[in-house]
Design an enzyme around this catalytic site. Structure first.
Site, PDB file in Angstrom:
ATOM      1  N   HIS A 186      31.365  32.454  47.176  1.00 44.09           N
ATOM      2  CA  HIS A 186      31.619  31.524  48.284  1.00 44.09           C
ATOM      3  C   HIS A 186      31.758  30.110  47.792  1.00 44.09           C
ATOM      4  CE1 HIS A 186      30.178  34.230  51.608  1.00 44.09           C
ATOM      5  NE2 HIS A 186      31.270  33.652  52.055  1.00 44.09           N
ATOM      6  N   ARG A 288      45.733  36.830  57.073  1.00 47.24           N
ATOM      7  CA  ARG A 288      44.628  37.800  57.169  1.00 47.24           C
ATOM      8  C   ARG A 288      44.323  38.046  58.642  1.00 47.24           C
ATOM      9  NH1 ARG A 288      42.361  34.829  52.222  1.00 47.24           N
ATOM     10  NH2 ARG A 288      41.937  36.446  50.697  1.00 47.24           N
ATOM     11  N   ARG A 324      49.499  40.649  57.042  1.00 49.63           N
ATOM     12  CA  ARG A 324      48.806  41.844  56.564  1.00 49.63           C
ATOM     13  C   ARG A 324      48.206  42.594  57.743  1.00 49.63           C
ATOM     14  NH1 ARG A 324      43.985  41.301  52.364  1.00 49.63           N
ATOM     15  NH2 ARG A 324      42.829  40.371  54.082  1.00 49.63           N
ATOM     16  N   GLU A 413      45.915  46.463  45.243  1.00 49.83           N
ATOM     17  CA  GLU A 413      44.541  45.996  45.067  1.00 49.83           C
ATOM     18  C   GLU A 413      43.700  47.049  44.364  1.00 49.83           C
ATOM     19  OE1 GLU A 413      43.308  43.426  48.602  1.00 49.83           O
ATOM     20  OE2 GLU A 413      44.100  45.210  49.570  1.00 49.83           O
ATOM     21  N   ASN A 436      41.630  39.676  44.040  1.00 54.97           N
ATOM     22  CA  ASN A 436      40.182  39.726  44.285  1.00 54.97           C
ATOM     23  C   ASN A 436      39.711  41.181  44.248  1.00 54.97           C
ATOM     24  OD1 ASN A 436      40.610  37.049  44.883  1.00 54.97           O
ATOM     25  ND2 ASN A 436      40.549  37.337  47.091  1.00 54.97           N
ATOM     26  N   ASP A 437      40.406  42.018  45.034  1.00 55.09           N
ATOM     27  CA  ASP A 437      40.012  43.423  45.050  1.00 55.09           C
ATOM     28  C   ASP A 437      40.453  44.140  43.784  1.00 55.09           C
ATOM     29  OD1 ASP A 437      38.472  44.047  47.357  1.00 55.09           O
ATOM     30  OD2 ASP A 437      40.202  43.476  48.555  1.00 55.09           O
ATOM     31  N   ARG A 447      32.441  42.658  44.646  1.00 56.35           N
ATOM     32  CA  ARG A 447      32.751  41.223  44.686  1.00 56.35           C
ATOM     33  C   ARG A 447      31.722  40.414  45.464  1.00 56.35           C
ATOM     34  NH1 ARG A 447      38.241  41.163  48.399  1.00 56.35           N
ATOM     35  NH2 ARG A 447      37.777  39.000  48.874  1.00 56.35           N
ATOM     36  N   CYS A 484      48.427  37.169  45.928  1.00 59.94           N
ATOM     37  CA  CYS A 484      47.782  36.471  47.034  1.00 59.94           C
ATOM     38  C   CYS A 484      46.265  36.441  46.906  1.00 59.94           C
ATOM     39  CB  CYS A 484      48.196  37.062  48.383  1.00 59.94           C
ATOM     40  SG  CYS A 484      47.681  38.761  48.575  1.00 59.94           S
TER      41      CYS A 484
HETATM   42  C1  PEP Z   1      42.518  40.232  47.542  1.00 61.32           C
HETATM   43  O1  PEP Z   1      41.814  41.224  47.541  1.00 61.32           O
HETATM   44  O2  PEP Z   1      42.833  39.597  46.499  1.00 61.32           O
HETATM   45  C2  PEP Z   1      43.034  39.694  48.807  1.00 61.32           C
HETATM   46  C3  PEP Z   1      43.916  38.714  48.836  1.00 61.32           C
HETATM   47  O3  PEP Z   1      42.529  40.223  49.958  1.00 61.32           O
HETATM   48  P1  PEP Z   1      41.064  39.849  50.534  1.00 61.32           P
HETATM   49  O4  PEP Z   1      40.486  38.766  49.672  1.00 61.32           O
HETATM   50  O5  PEP Z   1      41.262  39.444  51.936  1.00 61.32           O
HETATM   51  O6  PEP Z   1      40.359  41.154  50.374  1.00 61.32           O
HETATM   52 MG    MG Z   2      41.719  42.413  49.334  1.00 64.16          MG
END
Ligand code: PEP
Ligand code: MG
Length: 557
Positions: A186, A288, A324, A413, A436-437, A447, A484
């Site tokens: 965060h 999102r 999305r 992802e 991220n995922d 995460r 993204c």
């Molecule tokens: C990701 O996973 O990188 C992503 C952009 O989706 P979120 O962070 O909303 O899971």
């Molecule tokens: Mg994601």
């Protein structure tokens, strides 16, 4: 020479020089020793400290303005809550000191809020903060929380609560150094959003004493302790250079050789549209949609969704908007999609899996989007979250096309999708990589878990190798490949991602200026060379260091 250099994960590329100020440690729990004062005297102490704390919090809110004002006003009310004040009195009558009575009364109120869950549960941390402030006032010690001196400073902390980060006074806090946290924590996300120079995960950060001068260089992830004159001067000059580069980099994203790399915004509602456009977003790369309905008890109707989508599409008329489908599950549960508890929700019925199990909800969403598309001039693309098979890709794109959406793609992802990207892109119109995922699933590191945050680094060569697979598949099929995840907001990593084949980058709008400036410094050949360097490293740390060195050499040659 400087006394020493500490290392961590830099967020962005900023540099700052200043004196350290440590975030005070949380206060220990007041002891249960009986009071030596009369109950009336203890009650008077408690009353005075509660009132003084409310006044200080309210004053801070007025100074901060905006949404921070509302948050702090709500906190001030907590210190003035009559039920709570009565409870403190009852505990004092039972023999407790004012400190202990305040501590216990707030703790029991807190437990009540936690048991209510949802929005109320989230207020529990705010209550802890107020409790700590009142106890500090009673003891005559500084209140915990972000210090507020008159001079600018470098804030050093174990980690910051999101509310602390959100309220940072950016004129005062030159930089942020934390001992905990990874690049997707965060703190890191908010620091990036507010363009704060930050380095997280600096193991020895808490050894820095108040007043020590440091150079915080997020680009190299280093904290130089007690710099010498030359180190200080170099850092100040570099900070000025970066500021100038940011100011001069305007217009659409492009590399130094003119290769266009459209820069898009990640948004969670239409409210951020004006700000994103002002910061030069060329469209939206990730909308999102689940953020719109986090509090909804039942699935939103087609009409309600259409209205929400139209607001965003109208703001981006003539531009690309990638929407999305609802990504529910794990850290973003939606009560109308995720009803069964799961032991490992990140590996459960999440994203497209949850939508498929509730197909009418997916159909409604796609229908609402198709209707909004028909009434707007934006170029609407739709994509599915957490797709892990070719078959899921076919399922989603067929449904999207059936309701009339012209451009349907998937998020990459999960490693399986990256490895089969050529087959996925044979069907999907585009791919968008959620780093991220992808990092979470590649390194098997939740995460949300601080204990494994060090694994959650998108510079890891394994993650980059998977990105390269998708980039190559995009090139072979002639289909766009966007990024993204947070990785796109790390300016130097953004260059590497382009070298791996990304054709667009999407990020929180505040990161756009730094990424735009960094792209303008390098050619596509540079980017590919950096990508090769990163891929041949053994670890995320080595990859970042190798590319940082090569980028510094390229920029000075
Ligand atoms: C990701 O996973 O990188 C992503 C952009 O989706 P979120 O962070 O909303 O899971
Ligand atoms: Mg994601």
């Amino acid at each position: 020479m400087a006394e020493s250099t500490l290392r961590g994960t830099g967020i962005g590329r900023g540099i700052a020089v200043g004196a350290v100020l440590r975030m005070p440690d949380p206060l220990p729990e007041p002891e249960e020793t009986p009071s030596t004062l009369t109950p009336d005297a203890e009650k008077e102490r408690a009353r005075a400290s509660l009132a003084a704390t409310a006044a200080v919090i309210r004053h801070r809110g007025e100074r901060a303005g905006g949404s921070a004002k509302d948050v702090l006003e709500a906190q001030a009310f907590m210190a003035e809550d009559p039920t709570l004040i009565d409870d403190v009195g009852v505990r004092i009558d039972g023999g407790a000191t004012a400190e202990r009575a305040v501590f216990e009364a707030f703790a029991s109120f807190r437990d009540l809020l936690v048991s209510m869950g949802g929005y109320m549960g989230e207020r529990a941390t705010d209550l802890d903060d107020v409790s700590q402030r009142v106890v500090a006032h009673l003891r005559g010690v500084p209140a915990p929380g972000v210090p507020d001196p008159d001079e600018p400073f470098v804030l050093v902390a174990r980690d910051l609560a999101p509310a602390d980060t959100a309220l940072l006074d950016l004129d005062k806090v030159l930089a942020l150094v934390t001992s905990d946290g990874g690049p997707t924590s965060h703190t890191a996300i908010l620091a990036r959003e507010k363009s704060i120079v930050a380095i997280v995960g600096v193991t020895d950060a808490l050894s820095l004493a108040d007043g020590t001068e440091v150079v915080v260089d997020a680009g190299t992830g280093t904290v130089t302790v007690s710099p010498n004159d030359e180190e200080r001067a170099t850092a100040i000059a570099r900070a000025a250079e970066l500021k100038a580069a940011r100011r001069s980099a305007t217009g659409p994203g492009r590399l130094a050789d003119g290769t266009p790399i459209p820069l898009l915004a990640n948004l969670g509602s239409a409210d951020g549209a004006a700000d994103a456009l002002e910061k030069g977003a060329e469209g939206v790369g990730l909308f999102r949609t689940e953020f719109l309905f986090l509090d909804a008890a039942s699935a939103p109707s087609v009409e309600e969704q259409k209205a929400q989508y139209l607001r965003l599409l109208e703001a981006f008329a003539g531009k690309k908007v990638v929407v999305r489908a609802l990504d529910a599950g794990a850290d973003k549960p939606l009560s109308f999609l995720n009803d069964a508890p799961e032991e490992n929700p990140a590996l459960g019925l999440r994203g497209l899996r949850a939508l498929r199990a509730n197909e009418p909800i997916l159909r409604d969403q796609l229908t609402a989007l198709a209707q909004a598309d028909a009434e707007s001039d934006a170029e609407v693309w739709v994509m599915a979250p957490m797709v892990s098979t070719v078959e899921e890709t076919r399922y989603f794109t067929a449904l999207a096309r059936e309701v009339g959406l012209k451009t349907a793609g998937v998020m990459v992802e999960v490693p399986s999708s990256a490895l089969l990207a050529d087959r996925i892109l044979a069907d999907a119109d585009f791919a968008s990589i959620g780093t991220n995922d992808l990092t979470q699933y590649t390194l098997a590191a939740d995460r949300l878990l601080g204990s494994v945050a060090s694994f959650q680094d998108p510079w890891h060569p394994a993650v980059l190798k998977l990105v390269g697979e998708v980039g190559a598949a995009g090139h072979a099929t002639g289909k766009p490949v966007g990024i993204c995840g947070e990785a796109a907001a790390d300016p130097l990593l953004a260059v590497v991602l382009v070298g791996l084949g990304a054709t667009t980058l999407s990020m929180s709008p505040s990161a756009l200026a730094d990424v735009r400036a960094e792209l303008a410094r390098f050619t596509l050949d540079d980017a590919r060379r950096f990508a090769d360097l990163a891929l041949s490293a053994d670890s995320a740390v080595e990859a970042r260091a190798a590319v940082t060195a090569a980028a510094t050499a390229a920029a000075t040659s």
